[in-house]
Scaffold this motif. Sequence first.
Motif, PDB file in Angstrom:
ATOM      1  N   VAL A 152      11.057 -25.489 -21.135  1.00  0.00           N
ATOM      2  CA  VAL A 152      11.622 -26.067 -22.350  1.00  0.00           C
ATOM      3  C   VAL A 152      11.903 -27.556 -22.240  1.00  0.00           C
ATOM      4  O   VAL A 152      12.054 -28.230 -23.260  1.00  0.00           O
ATOM      5  N   SER A 153      11.979 -28.097 -21.030  1.00  0.00           N
ATOM      6  CA  SER A 153      12.369 -29.500 -20.888  1.00  0.00           C
ATOM      7  C   SER A 153      11.396 -30.428 -21.593  1.00  0.00           C
ATOM      8  O   SER A 153      11.792 -31.365 -22.284  1.00  0.00           O
ATOM      9  N   ALA A 154      10.088 -30.175 -21.454  1.00  0.00           N
ATOM     10  CA  ALA A 154       9.094 -31.031 -22.101  1.00  0.00           C
ATOM     11  C   ALA A 154       9.213 -30.961 -23.612  1.00  0.00           C
ATOM     12  O   ALA A 154       9.036 -31.951 -24.314  1.00  0.00           O
ATOM     13  N   ARG A 155       9.539 -29.777 -24.139  1.00  0.00           N
ATOM     14  CA  ARG A 155       9.650 -29.605 -25.583  1.00  0.00           C
ATOM     15  C   ARG A 155      10.878 -30.318 -26.131  1.00  0.00           C
ATOM     16  O   ARG A 155      10.845 -30.905 -27.205  1.00  0.00           O
ATOM     17  N   GLU A 172      20.027 -26.488 -17.604  1.00  0.00           N
ATOM     18  CA  GLU A 172      20.736 -25.568 -18.486  1.00  0.00           C
ATOM     19  C   GLU A 172      20.928 -26.176 -19.869  1.00  0.00           C
ATOM     20  O   GLU A 172      20.798 -25.495 -20.887  1.00  0.00           O
ATOM     21  N   GLU A 173      21.218 -27.463 -19.905  1.00  0.00           N
ATOM     22  CA  GLU A 173      21.397 -28.137 -21.193  1.00  0.00           C
ATOM     23  C   GLU A 173      20.124 -28.076 -22.032  1.00  0.00           C
ATOM     24  O   GLU A 173      20.176 -27.901 -23.252  1.00  0.00           O
ATOM     25  N   TYR A 175      17.828 -25.731 -21.956  1.00  0.00           N
ATOM     26  CA  TYR A 175      17.708 -24.369 -22.476  1.00  0.00           C
ATOM     27  C   TYR A 175      18.612 -24.170 -23.693  1.00  0.00           C
ATOM     28  O   TYR A 175      18.206 -23.602 -24.709  1.00  0.00           O
ATOM     29  N   ILE A 176      19.850 -24.628 -23.572  1.00  0.00           N
ATOM     30  CA  ILE A 176      20.806 -24.451 -24.667  1.00  0.00           C
ATOM     31  C   ILE A 176      20.363 -25.233 -25.897  1.00  0.00           C
ATOM     32  O   ILE A 176      20.422 -24.737 -27.026  1.00  0.00           O
ATOM     33  N   ARG A 177      19.896 -26.461 -25.677  1.00  0.00           N
ATOM     34  CA  ARG A 177      19.463 -27.285 -26.804  1.00  0.00           C
ATOM     35  C   ARG A 177      18.250 -26.667 -27.501  1.00  0.00           C
ATOM     36  O   ARG A 177      18.153 -26.653 -28.729  1.00  0.00           O
ATOM     37  N   TYR A 178      17.314 -26.157 -26.708  1.00  0.00           N
ATOM     38  CA  TYR A 178      16.116 -25.544 -27.286  1.00  0.00           C
ATOM     39  C   TYR A 178      16.477 -24.255 -28.025  1.00  0.00           C
ATOM     40  O   TYR A 178      15.974 -23.989 -29.119  1.00  0.00           O
ATOM     41  N   LEU A 201      27.125 -29.748 -27.191  1.00  0.00           N
ATOM     42  CA  LEU A 201      25.865 -30.372 -26.807  1.00  0.00           C
ATOM     43  C   LEU A 201      25.992 -31.884 -26.937  1.00  0.00           C
ATOM     44  O   LEU A 201      26.358 -32.387 -28.002  1.00  0.00           O
ATOM     45  N   PRO A 202      25.694 -32.628 -25.887  1.00  0.00           N
ATOM     46  CA  PRO A 202      25.757 -34.091 -25.980  1.00  0.00           C
ATOM     47  C   PRO A 202      24.621 -34.628 -26.832  1.00  0.00           C
ATOM     48  O   PRO A 202      23.626 -33.933 -27.085  1.00  0.00           O
ATOM     49  N   GLU A 203      24.763 -35.853 -27.280  1.00  0.00           N
ATOM     50  CA  GLU A 203      23.694 -36.483 -28.036  1.00  0.00           C
ATOM     51  C   GLU A 203      22.468 -36.629 -27.136  1.00  0.00           C
ATOM     52  O   GLU A 203      22.599 -36.852 -25.930  1.00  0.00           O
ATOM     53  N   PRO A 204      21.258 -36.495 -27.695  1.00  0.00           N
ATOM     54  CA  PRO A 204      20.046 -36.658 -26.878  1.00  0.00           C
ATOM     55  C   PRO A 204      20.013 -38.039 -26.239  1.00  0.00           C
ATOM     56  O   PRO A 204      20.536 -39.005 -26.804  1.00  0.00           O
ATOM     57  N   PRO A 205      19.408 -38.170 -25.052  1.00  0.00           N
ATOM     58  CA  PRO A 205      19.312 -39.475 -24.386  1.00  0.00           C
ATOM     59  C   PRO A 205      18.621 -40.495 -25.274  1.00  0.00           C
ATOM     60  O   PRO A 205      17.765 -40.149 -26.087  1.00  0.00           O
TER      61      PRO A 205
END
Length: 255
Positions: A152-155, A172-173, A175-178, A201-205
């Motif tokens: 999921v990281s690439a997505r 883990e973040e 996975y949760i975000r996806y 969930l933190p703001e995306p980088p």
Amino acid sequence: MKTGLMFVKLVNPCSGEGAIYLFNMCLPQLFEVKVFKEKNHSWFINESVQSGGLLHFATPMDPLFLLLYYLIKADKEGKFQPLDQVVMDDMFPNCALLLKLPELEKLLRHVTEEKEIDKKKYYKYSKEKTLKWLEKKVNQTVAALKTNNINVSARVQSTAFFSGDQVSSDKEEDYIRYAHGLISDYIPKELSDALSKYLKLPEPPAAVPNPPSKPFSGTNLKSRTSPELAALYSQTSWWKTRSSGSRKASDRLFS
């Protein structure tokens, strides 16, 4: 209707627009209908080639997502109401079929407050209960992603441009975000935003200021492929666990 299968147009709980669903009236059970479409695709039928090779497939869907749409809408009146007055829609009159689904009252306890007056039940949307229920749905989806070894990281990262050191293995973040993105396809945006805050969930980088000429390859969060969806639905569907018959209703929903 001899087979008990019925295609109906109901509201999409995310967009509020119409979408096609499938009811199995014998069980009864609700399915959403997905369409898989490729630019160049066709079917071989006997000795001929037929263009327009769309693939329709039905996946079990938790009906509570559709009921939730009407409960949130009715909550603007700020009062307890009987369910048959909540689930009403002139645009999509077949929404009344939702009231025929089994164990409806047990499902509603996850997202509503209820009162009983003269042996009649009245319901009111509960945001607090709903967020707790959605959090369990997210955790359930995360478990399914891991079980099916879906990267999921690439997505998640493909929604912006990242430098090389920002692209990392699954966390883990991620996975949760996806999973949050998947669940958000079935709830209104306002509730999706509230769920994101509830999950902390933190703001995306931040994106790299000057992206390369070719964007980072990967699947956009909203462009999931049908095999991934099929794998996830097989793991996360409440209706799949319902057929086991060995669990309590409250356990089935979150298995």
